[in-house]
Design an enzyme around this catalytic site. Structure first.
Site, PDB file in Angstrom:
ATOM      1  N   ASP A 148       0.870  -1.167   0.000  1.00 46.91           N
ATOM      2  CA  ASP A 148       0.000   0.000   0.000  1.00 46.91           C
ATOM      3  C   ASP A 148       0.911   1.223   0.000  1.00 46.91           C
ATOM      4  O   ASP A 148       1.553   1.536   1.006  1.00 46.91           O
ATOM      5  CB  ASP A 148      -0.897  -0.004   1.246  1.00 46.91           C
ATOM      6  CG  ASP A 148      -1.826   1.203   1.310  1.00 46.91           C
ATOM      7  OD1 ASP A 148      -1.699   2.112   0.459  1.00 46.91           O
ATOM      8  OD2 ASP A 148      -2.669   1.235   2.217  1.00 46.91           O
TER       9      ASP A 148
ATOM     10  N   LYS B  66      -0.849  15.633  -9.472  1.00 47.61           N
ATOM     11  CA  LYS B  66       0.054  15.297 -10.578  1.00 47.61           C
ATOM     12  C   LYS B  66       1.009  16.450 -10.881  1.00 47.61           C
ATOM     13  O   LYS B  66       2.160  16.223 -11.288  1.00 47.61           O
ATOM     14  CB  LYS B  66      -0.755  14.931 -11.821  1.00 47.61           C
ATOM     15  CG  LYS B  66      -1.532  13.620 -11.686  1.00 47.61           C
ATOM     16  CD  LYS B  66      -0.620  12.421 -11.443  1.00 47.61           C
ATOM     17  CE  LYS B  66      -1.390  11.104 -11.490  1.00 47.61           C
ATOM     18  NZ  LYS B  66      -0.520   9.920 -11.280  1.00 47.61           N
TER      19      LYS B  66
ATOM     20  N   TYR C 240      -6.778  15.750  -8.407  1.00 49.39           N
ATOM     21  CA  TYR C 240      -5.954  14.969  -9.327  1.00 49.39           C
ATOM     22  C   TYR C 240      -4.939  15.877 -10.031  1.00 49.39           C
ATOM     23  O   TYR C 240      -3.744  15.560 -10.088  1.00 49.39           O
ATOM     24  CB  TYR C 240      -6.847  14.269 -10.348  1.00 49.39           C
ATOM     25  CG  TYR C 240      -6.116  13.318 -11.270  1.00 49.39           C
ATOM     26  CD1 TYR C 240      -5.688  12.076 -10.819  1.00 49.39           C
ATOM     27  CD2 TYR C 240      -5.869  13.663 -12.595  1.00 49.39           C
ATOM     28  CE1 TYR C 240      -5.019  11.196 -11.660  1.00 49.39           C
ATOM     29  CE2 TYR C 240      -5.212  12.795 -13.452  1.00 49.39           C
ATOM     30  CZ  TYR C 240      -4.789  11.562 -12.982  1.00 49.39           C
ATOM     31  OH  TYR C 240      -4.130  10.700 -13.819  1.00 49.39           O
TER      32      TYR C 240
ATOM     33  N   VAL D  37      -6.635   6.346 -21.183  1.00 49.56           N
ATOM     34  CA  VAL D  37      -6.540   4.899 -21.383  1.00 49.56           C
ATOM     35  C   VAL D  37      -7.772   4.189 -20.825  1.00 49.56           C
ATOM     36  O   VAL D  37      -8.312   4.577 -19.777  1.00 49.56           O
ATOM     37  CB  VAL D  37      -5.261   4.356 -20.697  1.00 49.56           C
ATOM     38  CG1 VAL D  37      -5.160   2.839 -20.835  1.00 49.56           C
ATOM     39  CG2 VAL D  37      -4.023   5.027 -21.297  1.00 49.56           C
TER      40      VAL D  37
ATOM     41  N   THR E 198      -9.182   2.097 -18.643  1.00 46.08           N
ATOM     42  CA  THR E 198      -8.905   1.460 -17.353  1.00 46.08           C
ATOM     43  C   THR E 198     -10.081   1.753 -16.437  1.00 46.08           C
ATOM     44  O   THR E 198     -11.021   2.464 -16.812  1.00 46.08           O
ATOM     45  CB  THR E 198      -7.624   2.026 -16.717  1.00 46.08           C
ATOM     46  OG1 THR E 198      -7.816   3.432 -16.472  1.00 46.08           O
ATOM     47  CG2 THR E 198      -6.404   1.843 -17.616  1.00 46.08           C
TER      48      THR E 198
ATOM     49  N   ASN F  97       3.508   3.840 -10.433  1.00 49.54           N
ATOM     50  CA  ASN F  97       2.301   3.868 -11.255  1.00 49.54           C
ATOM     51  C   ASN F  97       1.023   4.011 -10.426  1.00 49.54           C
ATOM     52  O   ASN F  97       0.043   4.594 -10.899  1.00 49.54           O
ATOM     53  CB  ASN F  97       2.229   2.586 -12.087  1.00 49.54           C
ATOM     54  CG  ASN F  97       0.857   2.376 -12.692  1.00 49.54           C
ATOM     55  OD1 ASN F  97       0.464   3.044 -13.644  1.00 49.54           O
ATOM     56  ND2 ASN F  97       0.109   1.426 -12.147  1.00 49.54           N
TER      57      ASN F  97
END
Length: 242
Positions: free
Chosen positions: A69, A169, A165, A198, A200, A96
């Site tokens: 984790d 980033k 987010y 992508v 996902t 990732n």
């Protein structure tokens, strides 16, 4: 005398699905010994079994599971201890694992706890992972750290509709620059990259790219990039502005 091949090792966080799984796949195909790190042990085992079946059918190597984790320092410490028992060095660390917690909020409504959660997982965890695995990177040949960032972390791509987010980033990109400057004297390269939109769990079914397409630049950085590219941000194997 016949020289023995040098085995390169890689660790990929969030490797049990999506882009992380595809990165593990690409690195196995490139001949790496791969540690697949996953928070959930059962999901991680299923991913390792799937990857190993594909790899062994191609006469490759099986992946190894590391339960991790990234938001928990004790878990990071335990993962580093597990890797130390198996491998003395680490050639590639792929940060990732990440989260996208901005559903239903924008910059005017996002609560502090959502901002904190995103920053902790998406920005601070890659930094802590790099710190924890630095002793293994220092012992490797041409070591690399690859941070999976996003176009939402670029100054021209930040969005008020995905506030935590974007900010996390953006912070990860800043950490990449700082780490690259600090680790250059040690011969350790550090990169950030955007996989694009992508298909996902995070990207959704409408995304135009496959996980393999999203993983391509990370695999390229792991196998072909060098110190000249360190500190930079990439998409589709091409340097992009921060």
């Amino acid at each position: 005398m016949v020289s023995q091949p040098i085995h390169k090792t890689a660790l990929v966080t969030g490797g049990n699905k999506g882009i992380g799984y595809a990165i593990c796949q690409g690195l196995l195909n490139a001949g790496f010994d791969v540690f697949l790190a996953a928070r959930d042990a059962d999901q991680g085992r299923m991913a390792v079994e799937s990857l190993s079946a594909e790899s062994l059918s191609a006469e490759g190597k099986p992946a190894r599971l590391i339960v991790l984790d990234v938001a928990d320092d004790e878990s990071i410490k335990a993962a580093a201890s597990s890797v130390a028992q198996i491998a003395g060095s680490l050639n590639v660390l792929v940060n990732n694992a990440g989260i996208y917690p901005d559903g239903g909020v924008d910059i005017l409504t996002v609560p502090r706890e959502v901002l904190t959660q995103a920053m902790n997982t998406n920005a601070f965890s890659p930094l802590r992972m790099t710190q924890a695995f630095l002793p293994f990177l220092e012992k490797a040949d041409s070591p690399k750290v690859i941070n999976i960032s996003s176009g939402n972390g670029q100054l021209e791509g930040i969005s008020a509709n995905v506030p935590s987010y974007s900010l996390s980033k953006l912070a990860l990109n800043g950490a990449t620059i700082l780490l690259a400057d600090s680790l250059r004297p040690k011969g350790i390269a550090v990169y950030a990259m955007c996989p694009g939109w992508v298909k996902t769990d995070m990207g959704g079914a409408s995304a135009p790219r496959s996980p393999e397409e999203g993983a391509d630049t990370a695999v390229w950085l792991a196998t072909a990039a060098g110190m000249a590219e360190s500190g930079n941000f990439f998409r589709d194997r091409t340097q992009q502005p921060y």
